[in-house]
Scaffold this active site. Structure first.
Site, PDB file in Angstrom:
ATOM      1  N   GLY A  72       0.969  -1.022   0.089  1.00 55.01           N
ATOM      2  CA  GLY A  72       0.090   0.219   0.080  1.00 55.01           C
ATOM      3  C   GLY A  72       0.913   1.292  -0.483  1.00 55.01           C
ATOM      4  O   GLY A  72       0.820   1.898   0.661  1.00 55.01           O
ATOM      5  N   GLU A  95       0.538  -1.004  -4.951  1.00 51.35           N
ATOM      6  CA  GLU A  95      -0.981  -0.495  -4.669  1.00 51.35           C
ATOM      7  C   GLU A  95      -1.924  -0.596  -5.655  1.00 51.35           C
ATOM      8  O   GLU A  95      -1.419  -1.484  -6.468  1.00 51.35           O
ATOM      9  CB  GLU A  95       0.042   0.991  -5.010  1.00 51.35           C
ATOM     10  CG  GLU A  95      -1.207   1.957  -5.161  1.00 51.35           C
ATOM     11  CD  GLU A  95      -1.896   2.076  -4.023  1.00 51.35           C
ATOM     12  OE1 GLU A  95      -3.104   2.683  -3.672  1.00 51.35           O
ATOM     13  OE2 GLU A  95      -1.260   2.520  -2.689  1.00 51.35           O
ATOM     14  N   ASP A 151      -5.222   1.316   5.918  1.00 55.32           N
ATOM     15  CA  ASP A 151      -7.337   1.845   5.453  1.00 55.32           C
ATOM     16  C   ASP A 151      -7.621   1.401   7.095  1.00 55.32           C
ATOM     17  O   ASP A 151      -7.280   0.134   7.110  1.00 55.32           O
ATOM     18  CB  ASP A 151      -7.651   0.788   5.035  1.00 55.32           C
ATOM     19  CG  ASP A 151      -8.959   1.557   4.483  1.00 55.32           C
ATOM     20  OD1 ASP A 151      -9.797   1.646   5.377  1.00 55.32           O
ATOM     21  OD2 ASP A 151      -9.718   1.426   2.768  1.00 55.32           O
ATOM     22  N   GLU A 227       3.172  11.194   2.369  1.00 54.81           N
ATOM     23  CA  GLU A 227       2.060  12.007   2.724  1.00 54.81           C
ATOM     24  C   GLU A 227       0.941  11.857   3.634  1.00 54.81           C
ATOM     25  O   GLU A 227       0.750  12.826   4.117  1.00 54.81           O
ATOM     26  CB  GLU A 227       1.403  11.511   1.257  1.00 54.81           C
ATOM     27  CG  GLU A 227       0.651  12.965   0.939  1.00 54.81           C
ATOM     28  CD  GLU A 227      -0.794  12.992  -0.426  1.00 54.81           C
ATOM     29  OE1 GLU A 227      -0.838  11.578  -0.310  1.00 54.81           O
ATOM     30  OE2 GLU A 227      -0.326  13.829  -1.112  1.00 54.81           O
ATOM     31  N   GLU A 228       1.011  10.770   4.287  1.00 50.57           N
ATOM     32  CA  GLU A 228      -0.373  10.681   5.453  1.00 50.57           C
ATOM     33  C   GLU A 228       0.690  11.054   6.295  1.00 50.57           C
ATOM     34  O   GLU A 228       0.324  12.075   7.551  1.00 50.57           O
ATOM     35  CB  GLU A 228      -0.795   9.285   5.042  1.00 50.57           C
ATOM     36  CG  GLU A 228      -1.427   8.401   4.344  1.00 50.57           C
ATOM     37  CD  GLU A 228      -0.467   8.327   2.712  1.00 50.57           C
ATOM     38  OE1 GLU A 228       0.636   8.415   2.752  1.00 50.57           O
ATOM     39  OE2 GLU A 228      -1.044   7.204   1.908  1.00 50.57           O
TER      40      GLU A 228
END
Length: 250
Positions: A72, A95, A151, A227-228
């Site tokens: 991911g 991904e 997630d 980024e997260e």
């Protein structure tokens, strides 16, 4: 992942850097990992075409195998950060979202073009890692696996979709070498407790000590390279980390 030229203006790429513009590759934050998508899957690890992903590295050593997997991988921030730290180690991002995969692919190709000789050790595949991990990696092949800000699948009925689970840890233990490490991090406390509990209860994993965590240069990237993670830091959010080693069993 073949090389591409830069002839003509490409609106999806930055004119100055030659790198892709992220806004043209946006997709839903998460995808359903249990749904069927259509993309090529190698029948076995022997069928993975390394010459497409790492052409320069394979020329030097055709026997090289992937040792790091970012499951991911999102927009590829961790891969980009790891590449110069482990220049002789092949790594792959996995991904599910097609637009995001295409962005990472273009980003890597752009970095290879603007930095000759660098970033040859990273690549990306579009795949469903919850289904196809054994298709890409053999027994004991991997040294590191990363699960960064996955997630959370908040609803209890959707916990089976979580990328860390007792069943999937069996698969990860199979492809990880003894001594290999799983890195997980999230900004969702309940998910952090879930991942830590799954790893803690699994007989083939043990936690790294505080001293080992301090000494591991990769640990510092978990909250800063993606980024997260950067978004969480900007909002002064908390992160919950679990880092475990694959151990031998009697």
């Amino acid at each position: 992942m073949g090389e591409r030229g830069h002839e003509g203006a490409n609106p999806t790429h930055n004119k100055r850097t030659g790198l892709p513009r992220k806004r043209f590759y946006r997709a839903r934050a998460h995808s359903n990992p249990l749904s069927d998508s259509h993309f090529p899957i190698p029948i076995s690890p022997a069928e993975v075409d390394y010459s497409l992903h790492y052409p320069e590295m394979v020329k030097v050593d055709p026997s090289k195998k992937i040792q790091f997997a970012d499951v991911g991988c999102g927009f590829g921030g961790l891969l980009i950060s790891l590449a110069p730290l482990f220049p002789d180690t092949l790594m792959v991002g996995m991904e599910l979202r097609d637009k995001v995969t295409e962005y990472v692919k273009e980003r890597i190709l752009g970095l290879r073009t603007t930095n000759p000789g660098q970033y040859q050790n990273i690549s990306v595949v579009r795949t469903n890692s919850m289904k196809y991990i054994p298709n890409y990696f053999g027994k004991g092949q991997l040294q590191k696996m990363f699960f960064l800000f996955p997630d959370p699948h908040f609803k209890e009925k959707n916990h089976r979709r979580r990328v860390i689970s007792p069943f999937l840890l069996d698969e990860y233990a199979y492809v990880l070498a003894v001594g290999g490490i799983i890195y997980t991090i999230t900004d969702v406390e309940e998910l952090g407790e879930w991942m830590k509990s799954c790893l803690e209860e699994h007989p083939m994993f043990e936690p790294l000590t505080n001293e080992e965590l301090e000494a591991d240069q990769v640990v510092k990237l978990l909250s800063s390279a993606t980024e997260e993670g950067q978004k969480v830091a900007r909002n002064d959010g908390q992160t919950f980390r679990a880092v475990y080693r694959r151990i031998a069993t009697c």
